[in-house]
Motif scaffolding. Structure first.
Motif, PDB file in Angstrom:
ATOM      1  N   GLN A 801     -47.333  -6.123 -24.276  1.00  0.00           N
ATOM      2  CA  GLN A 801     -46.181  -5.304 -23.919  1.00  0.00           C
ATOM      3  C   GLN A 801     -46.143  -5.015 -22.414  1.00  0.00           C
ATOM      4  O   GLN A 801     -45.056  -4.896 -21.841  1.00  0.00           O
ATOM      5  CB  GLN A 801     -46.216  -3.988 -24.713  1.00  0.00           C
ATOM      6  CG  GLN A 801     -45.929  -4.151 -26.199  1.00  0.00           C
ATOM      7  CD  GLN A 801     -44.544  -4.706 -26.455  1.00  0.00           C
ATOM      8  OE1 GLN A 801     -43.598  -4.399 -25.726  1.00  0.00           O
ATOM      9  NE2 GLN A 801     -44.413  -5.547 -27.489  1.00  0.00           N
ATOM     10  N   LYS A 802     -47.313  -4.927 -21.784  1.00  0.00           N
ATOM     11  CA  LYS A 802     -47.312  -4.669 -20.348  1.00  0.00           C
ATOM     12  C   LYS A 802     -46.727  -5.837 -19.559  1.00  0.00           C
ATOM     13  O   LYS A 802     -46.238  -5.661 -18.441  1.00  0.00           O
ATOM     14  CB  LYS A 802     -48.746  -4.395 -19.862  1.00  0.00           C
ATOM     15  CG  LYS A 802     -49.665  -5.594 -20.009  1.00  0.00           C
ATOM     16  CD  LYS A 802     -51.045  -5.302 -19.434  1.00  0.00           C
ATOM     17  CE  LYS A 802     -51.943  -6.530 -19.514  1.00  0.00           C
ATOM     18  NZ  LYS A 802     -53.264  -6.289 -18.902  1.00  0.00           N
ATOM     19  N   CYS A 803     -46.763  -7.032 -20.179  1.00  0.00           N
ATOM     20  CA  CYS A 803     -46.204  -8.204 -19.518  1.00  0.00           C
ATOM     21  C   CYS A 803     -44.682  -8.230 -19.568  1.00  0.00           C
ATOM     22  O   CYS A 803     -44.052  -9.087 -18.936  1.00  0.00           O
ATOM     23  CB  CYS A 803     -46.746  -9.489 -20.145  1.00  0.00           C
ATOM     24  SG  CYS A 803     -48.542  -9.663 -20.033  1.00  0.00           S
ATOM     25  N   MET A 804     -44.064  -7.333 -20.372  1.00  0.00           N
ATOM     26  CA  MET A 804     -42.619  -7.292 -20.510  1.00  0.00           C
ATOM     27  C   MET A 804     -41.967  -6.285 -19.569  1.00  0.00           C
ATOM     28  O   MET A 804     -40.743  -6.086 -19.641  1.00  0.00           O
ATOM     29  CB  MET A 804     -42.235  -6.955 -21.961  1.00  0.00           C
ATOM     30  CG  MET A 804     -42.690  -7.986 -22.978  1.00  0.00           C
ATOM     31  SD  MET A 804     -42.070  -9.644 -22.617  1.00  0.00           S
ATOM     32  CE  MET A 804     -40.314  -9.363 -22.760  1.00  0.00           C
ATOM     33  N   VAL A 805     -42.746  -5.658 -18.720  1.00  0.00           N
ATOM     34  CA  VAL A 805     -42.183  -4.694 -17.776  1.00  0.00           C
ATOM     35  C   VAL A 805     -41.182  -5.409 -16.860  1.00  0.00           C
ATOM     36  O   VAL A 805     -41.498  -6.437 -16.261  1.00  0.00           O
ATOM     37  CB  VAL A 805     -43.303  -4.034 -16.949  1.00  0.00           C
ATOM     38  CG1 VAL A 805     -42.700  -3.132 -15.874  1.00  0.00           C
ATOM     39  CG2 VAL A 805     -44.239  -3.252 -17.849  1.00  0.00           C
ATOM     40  N   GLY A 806     -39.966  -4.879 -16.779  1.00  0.00           N
ATOM     41  CA  GLY A 806     -38.931  -5.454 -15.937  1.00  0.00           C
ATOM     42  C   GLY A 806     -38.092  -6.515 -16.624  1.00  0.00           C
ATOM     43  O   GLY A 806     -37.211  -7.112 -15.991  1.00  0.00           O
ATOM     44  N   TYR A 807     -38.332  -6.754 -17.913  1.00  0.00           N
ATOM     45  CA  TYR A 807     -37.589  -7.814 -18.596  1.00  0.00           C
ATOM     46  C   TYR A 807     -36.089  -7.507 -18.656  1.00  0.00           C
ATOM     47  O   TYR A 807     -35.251  -8.396 -18.448  1.00  0.00           O
ATOM     48  CB  TYR A 807     -38.146  -8.011 -20.015  1.00  0.00           C
ATOM     49  CG  TYR A 807     -37.237  -8.859 -20.880  1.00  0.00           C
ATOM     50  CD1 TYR A 807     -37.195 -10.243 -20.719  1.00  0.00           C
ATOM     51  CD2 TYR A 807     -36.403  -8.278 -21.837  1.00  0.00           C
ATOM     52  CE1 TYR A 807     -36.345 -11.019 -21.482  1.00  0.00           C
ATOM     53  CE2 TYR A 807     -35.558  -9.048 -22.614  1.00  0.00           C
ATOM     54  CZ  TYR A 807     -35.525 -10.422 -22.437  1.00  0.00           C
ATOM     55  OH  TYR A 807     -34.688 -11.182 -23.201  1.00  0.00           O
ATOM     56  N   VAL A 808     -35.722  -6.259 -18.971  1.00  0.00           N
ATOM     57  CA  VAL A 808     -34.308  -5.916 -19.122  1.00  0.00           C
ATOM     58  C   VAL A 808     -33.554  -6.183 -17.828  1.00  0.00           C
ATOM     59  O   VAL A 808     -32.464  -6.780 -17.830  1.00  0.00           O
ATOM     60  CB  VAL A 808     -34.162  -4.441 -19.555  1.00  0.00           C
ATOM     61  CG1 VAL A 808     -32.697  -4.015 -19.510  1.00  0.00           C
ATOM     62  CG2 VAL A 808     -34.741  -4.236 -20.948  1.00  0.00           C
ATOM     63  N   ASN A 809     -34.114  -5.775 -16.704  1.00  0.00           N
ATOM     64  CA  ASN A 809     -33.444  -5.993 -15.421  1.00  0.00           C
ATOM     65  C   ASN A 809     -33.341  -7.487 -15.108  1.00  0.00           C
ATOM     66  O   ASN A 809     -32.334  -7.957 -14.566  1.00  0.00           O
ATOM     67  CB  ASN A 809     -34.206  -5.274 -14.309  1.00  0.00           C
ATOM     68  CG  ASN A 809     -33.483  -5.365 -12.979  1.00  0.00           C
ATOM     69  OD1 ASN A 809     -32.360  -4.871 -12.815  1.00  0.00           O
ATOM     70  ND2 ASN A 809     -34.126  -6.034 -12.011  1.00  0.00           N
ATOM     71  N   ALA A 810     -34.373  -8.263 -15.499  1.00  0.00           N
ATOM     72  CA  ALA A 810     -34.364  -9.696 -15.216  1.00  0.00           C
ATOM     73  C   ALA A 810     -33.369 -10.449 -16.100  1.00  0.00           C
ATOM     74  O   ALA A 810     -32.922 -11.554 -15.735  1.00  0.00           O
ATOM     75  CB  ALA A 810     -35.759 -10.281 -15.409  1.00  0.00           C
ATOM     76  N   SER A 811     -33.015  -9.884 -17.258  1.00  0.00           N
ATOM     77  CA  SER A 811     -32.094 -10.569 -18.172  1.00  0.00           C
ATOM     78  C   SER A 811     -30.638 -10.218 -17.916  1.00  0.00           C
ATOM     79  O   SER A 811     -29.754 -10.728 -18.606  1.00  0.00           O
ATOM     80  CB  SER A 811     -32.438 -10.217 -19.628  1.00  0.00           C
ATOM     81  OG  SER A 811     -32.254  -8.828 -19.852  1.00  0.00           O
ATOM     82  N   LEU A 812     -30.369  -9.342 -16.932  1.00  0.00           N
ATOM     83  CA  LEU A 812     -28.998  -8.938 -16.606  1.00  0.00           C
ATOM     84  C   LEU A 812     -28.597  -9.487 -15.243  1.00  0.00           C
ATOM     85  O   LEU A 812     -29.396  -9.486 -14.296  1.00  0.00           O
ATOM     86  CB  LEU A 812     -28.881  -7.413 -16.596  1.00  0.00           C
ATOM     87  CG  LEU A 812     -29.176  -6.701 -17.926  1.00  0.00           C
ATOM     88  CD1 LEU A 812     -29.121  -5.183 -17.735  1.00  0.00           C
ATOM     89  CD2 LEU A 812     -28.192  -7.132 -19.006  1.00  0.00           C
ATOM     90  N   SER A 813     -27.373  -9.920 -15.153  1.00  0.00           N
ATOM     91  CA  SER A 813     -26.838 -10.417 -13.887  1.00  0.00           C
ATOM     92  C   SER A 813     -25.901  -9.371 -13.275  1.00  0.00           C
ATOM     93  O   SER A 813     -25.460  -8.435 -13.942  1.00  0.00           O
ATOM     94  CB  SER A 813     -26.076 -11.733 -14.117  1.00  0.00           C
ATOM     95  OG  SER A 813     -26.932 -12.717 -14.637  1.00  0.00           O
TER      96      SER A 813
END
Length: 940
Positions: A801-813
């Motif tokens: 789960q710590k590897c998913m930090v920032g995923y939401v921001n990276a998946s949005l344009s």
């Protein structure tokens, strides 16, 4: 022919279950019984000739049959003394009590007026029917065949006439021999000693519920009048059970002429042209009794089935499949055996699916993606529709993000693989189960007789004939070109109806894109703030209504196209109709689901360059939390509504119809007249079985199997819903067959027919669809790519789960609001969020920002995700298909113990033949020596 083999087989009623196991297919059993007798495919005549020689000059009496090594009592030992199928012993008890059997039988409605001749079949016609001449010729030919006939007027309507038919012993024996009906067979004491080598397989009986049930070993063989003394006949009136008697009478009626001409034959045509209104065998009396079955036994087999099978209080017990088979025939018995097996196999699938769902519940608080969505108060999402949809914070979709995690989590891939393997295991083990049932029910060597040609086929092609290679008789012939042209027209009709379904789905899509703006401008804040959910929910309900309406149309079109093809036999007609109806229903039920899973939100374009329908309506986008929530809603609502509607139509409709009939009778004749109705009148007022037999029952379960497997990766609770429905479905179908429907004609079958091939096709399709659902619909692959390539743990081989930090921001344009088209520009400027008009908003995609060299072009991450999705689909499909084929190879179609048993019994029969022949030769030699007729060249 009833059976192609003439070998002696063990026809004992058997049910096999692991001790202490829980199974919905068989009845719960508690008593150990004798081992099974042998079964073989060896020539029947050779064995009988040997036995006849050993039994020569011995007078065999019926009362001596009980002294043989393996008696087989009539199934009527289950019944209350003096019931509707009384044996001779019951008769003596009744006479001792002051009531004779004929007097008893006169009042129960199952016998002729004399109380001696049992009613084997009922024909119903109206005196006002214009087909009087055909009917008279038909009935005259019925008497010529030896059947006895009696007529009664209806107590409700004098225009309705009931024709009661009875088959005497001579007629039953003659046609049972022609049809190769297998009956209990006596084995001589000299060869019964071989039974000690037979493999033992215990069967247990629930003695509390079935207090009088006794099961004994017996052999079966095709009935022969010449060798009648070798069959176990306690009473000629009960030797052939009611189902067999009705089947023999039906066989006779199908071959009786009603007019001169080779095609003017059979009861089915008279039912079609209105000469007769109905034809059915009788139920064996009432299914209710004032006395308890535990203390007084069952009044009849219908009562026994109701108490032990159709009653809702026994939902947790085994099904008494052998009793079902005895009363309704092997075809219906196989359906309930398959349904019970399918329901039992749903237990592990439902458990694992529930575990996947609970895993999502327990890990919800630790999901990094859900946390980031709920905490993203500063991320403003672009509107999801033109003009009326407002800007919204990403954190507003917090609830939907958490619900999505319940179905889209780390266990989803495992569950998809498990369900693909489960479908294969289910089908492979059903083949083994079917083999055991076929062995128990004497169906191993049974082959369907050469089917009669359909009357419509004969009428159409009677002018051109050719020789049948099997029967050697001339028959109507359909030219190859005519058959191909009809198939092409039929296929075109199927394609057209599928296009109608696609058009209906297109209409639903237009509804969704139009109403999302309408709901966004709604006055109620609850609907306005949840416009996408309201759109999806109403669209699913409308889609369900369209499904129900199109189903009615599909049935008529399928009938038209099938009749246009002019199938040669009834089985060909049934298979063609079944395939068309399944295709129509499957496409109708799943087309919207396929749209949501694979097309919704995939081709919408991006802000400032949206793709539109007819250059007008903007295509619908997924919710900010993803499209999986829409797919879950679609499957959940359709599955629940479909199963609820089917259950109502299966039980509620017959109940209402039968209640309305009883109400009219009470109004016209008073409530007391109901008591005096004979059995044929009561059965006539029940609902007839569906015109297509078990088609509706199988279709409902096959479509449910599709829901359970095809999109199970998106909805892990589907097996649980199917299990709960099927537990009800088994007893509901049983109640319907026993209490609400006329008794169907008992017919034989070795398997479930074309439905097995359809199940295999669904199993293959489920692997493909689940691979695409995981790769395209869910966020499993984008998260995996981020964790290993772009996240904090990139290059470290970790994916926590710590590897998913920032995923939401990276998946949005990022989108610049000034770049909106005029017709897409929202009415609000977004000043309610920060006090100043917004300059940028976010949307789900992997695109470059507006100030890059190629504004809104795809990023490198998009291509990495796309490559990973394609690679996952290929690897997943190949892996799962390899596992499926490996399982199919490792699981044999026949259980080892059954295969060994069949080989052992074949060997024992050969040994018996050798012993019998040797004993015969020794006996002849002794007789010749005794008479002084020995020859000098005789072998020692």
């Amino acid at each position: 022919m009833e059976a192609s083999s003439s070998g002696i087989t063990n026809g004992k009623t058997k049910v096999f279950h692991p001790e202490g196991g829980v199974d919905l297919q068989g009845y719960q059993l508690d008593m150990q019984i004798l081992p099974d007798g042998p079964k073989s495919d060896v020539d029947f005549s050779e064995i009988l000739n040997a036995i006849q020689e050993m039994a020569k000059d011995v007078n065999i009496l019926f009362d001596e049959l009980e002294a043989v090594s393996s008696p087989c009592k009539d199934d009527d030992s289950l019944l209350h003394p003096g019931n509707l199928t009384s044996t001779s012993d019951d008769a003596s008890r009744l006479e001792a009590g002051g009531e004779t059997v004929p007097e008893r039988n006169k009042s129960n409605g199952l016998y002729f007026r004399d109380g001696k001749c049992r009613i084997d079949y009922i024909l119903v016609y109206r005196k006002s029917s214009p087909q009087t001449e055909k009917r008279e010729v038909f009935e005259r030919n019925i008497r010529a065949e030896g059947l006895q006939m009696e007529k009664e007027s209806s107590l409700i309507n004098s225009d309705i006439i009931f024709v009661k038919l009875h088959a005497p012993w001579e007629v039953l024996g003659r046609y049972a021999e022609q049809m190769n009906v297998r009956m209990p067979f006596r084995i001589d004491k000299q060869i019964s000693r071989f039974r000690r080598w037979l493999p033992k397989k215990p069967m247990r009986l629930d003695k509390e519920t079935l207090p009088d049930l006794e099961e004994n070993d017996c052999y079966t063989a095709p009935f022969s009048q010449q060798r009648i003394h070798h069959f176990i006949i306690h009473n000629k009136e009960t030797f052939f059970n009611n189902a067999t008697r009705s089947r023999i009478v039906h066989h006779i009626l199908q071959r009786i002429k009603y007019e001169e001409g080779k095609n003017k034959i059979g009861l089915n045509r008279l039912l079609t042209n209105g000469s007769y209104e109905a034809a059915f065998p009788l139920h064996e009396g009432s299914y209710r009794s004032k006395n308890s079955i535990r203390t007084h036994g069952a009044e009849n087999h219908r009562h026994l089935l109701y108490e032990c099978w159709a009653s809702w209080g026994v939902w947790y017990k085994y099904q008494p499949l052998d009793l079902v088979r005895r009363y309704f025939g092997e075809k219906i018995g196989l359906y309930f055996a398959w349904l019970g097996w399918y329901t039992g196999m749903l237990f592990p699938a439902a458990f694992i699916g529930l575990f996947v769902f609970l895993y999502g519940v327990t890990t919800l608080d630790h999901c990094q993606v859900s946390k980031e969505v709920c905490q993203a108060t500063d991320i403003i999402m672009c509107p999801v529709c033109d003009k009326y949809c407002p800007f919204m914070r990403l954190s507003d979709s917090c609830v939907y993000a958490k619900v999505t995690h319940l179905f889209d989590n780390g266990a989803t891939v495992f569950f998809a693989v498990f369900m693909a393997v489960w479908a294969t295991v289910f089908l492979e083990f059903w083949k083994r189960r079917r083999a055991v049932i076929a062995y128990d029910w004497d169906l191993i060597d049974w082959e369907e007789e050469e089917e009669e040609i359909r009357p419509q086929f004969e009428a159409k092609y009677s002018k051109k004939e050719r020789m049948n290679p099997i029967s050697g008789k001339p028959e109507p012939y359909q030219a190859f070109t005519d058959k191909c042209s009809r198939l092409i027209v039929s296929a075109s009709g199927i394609f057209f109806m599928i296009c109608v379904v696609i058009a209906a789905v297109f209409g639903i899509v237009i509804y969704r894109v139009v109403t999302v703006s309408t709901f966004a401008a709604f006055k109620w804040a609850l609907i306005r703030n949840n416009s996408q959910v309201a759109t999806t929910g109403t669209a699913v309900c409308i889609n369900f209504c369209i499904i129900m309406l199109l189903n009615v149309l599909y049935e008529k079109v399928a009938l038209l196209l099938t009749n246009l093809e002019q199938p040669r036999t009834e089985s060909e007609w049934e298979n063609s109709f079944t395939l068309k109806m399944f295709l129509f229903q499957f496409v109708n039920l799943n087309s919207s689901t396929f749209y949501i899973a694979f097309f919704l939100g995939r081709f919408t374009g991006h802000p400032g360059a949206y793709l539109r329908l007819i250059n007008r309506w903007r295509l619908e986008e997924c919710h900010p939390s993803g499209c999986l929530i829409d797919l879950c809603m679609q499957m959940g609502i359709i599955m629940v509504l479909k199963q609820t509607w089917n259950n109502f139509m299966e039980l509620g409709y017959p109940l209402i119809q039968n209640w309305w009939t009883r109400r009219k009778v009470r109004q016209e004749h008073g409530p007391e007249r109901k008591i005096s109705f004979p059995q044929w009148e009561k059965d006539y007022n029940l609902q007839p079985m569906n015109a297509y037999g078990l088609f509706d029952e199988y279709l409902e379960m096959i479509l449910q199997f599709g829901f359970t497997t095809i999109f199970v990766a998106a909805f892990p609770l589907a097996p649980l819903l199917a299990l709960l429905n099927n537990i009800i479905e088994i007893r509901l179908d049983a109640y319907k067959f026993v209490t609400q429907w006329r008794r169907p004609l008992a017919s034989r079958a070795k398997d479930i027919g074309i439905w097995y091939g359809i199940l295999e096709g669904i199993g293959i399709l489920s692997v493909i669809t689940n691979a695409f659902v995981i790769a395209i619909t869910s966020d499993f692959i984008p998260r995996l790519v981020y964790a290993y390539k772009y996240g904090p743990c990139a290059g470290q081989g970790e994916a926590g789960q710590k590897c998913m930090v920032g995923y939401v921001n990276a998946s949005l344009s990022v989108f610049r609001i000034s770049d909106f088209e005029n017709r897409s520009e929202p009415e609000s400027d977004g000043s309610e969020f920060s006090g100043t008009p917004l300059k940028y908003c976010r949307y789900r995609d992997y695109r470059d920002p507006p100030h890059s060299l190629v504004p809104y072009g795809y990023t490198l991450q998009f291509w990495h995700v796309l490559a990973a999705r394609l690679a996952f689909i290929i690897v997943f499909e190949h892996l799962v298909f390899c596992i499926k084929h490996l399982i199919s190879y490792l699981i044999p179609d026949l259980p080892k113990d059954l295969r060994d048993r069949m080989r052992r019994e074949k060997y024992l029969i050969q040994e018996m033949m050798y012993e019998a022949e040797l004993e015969r030769l020794q006996k002849e030699r002794k007789e010749r020596k005794k008479n002084g007729k020995a020859h000098h060249n005789e072998w020692p």
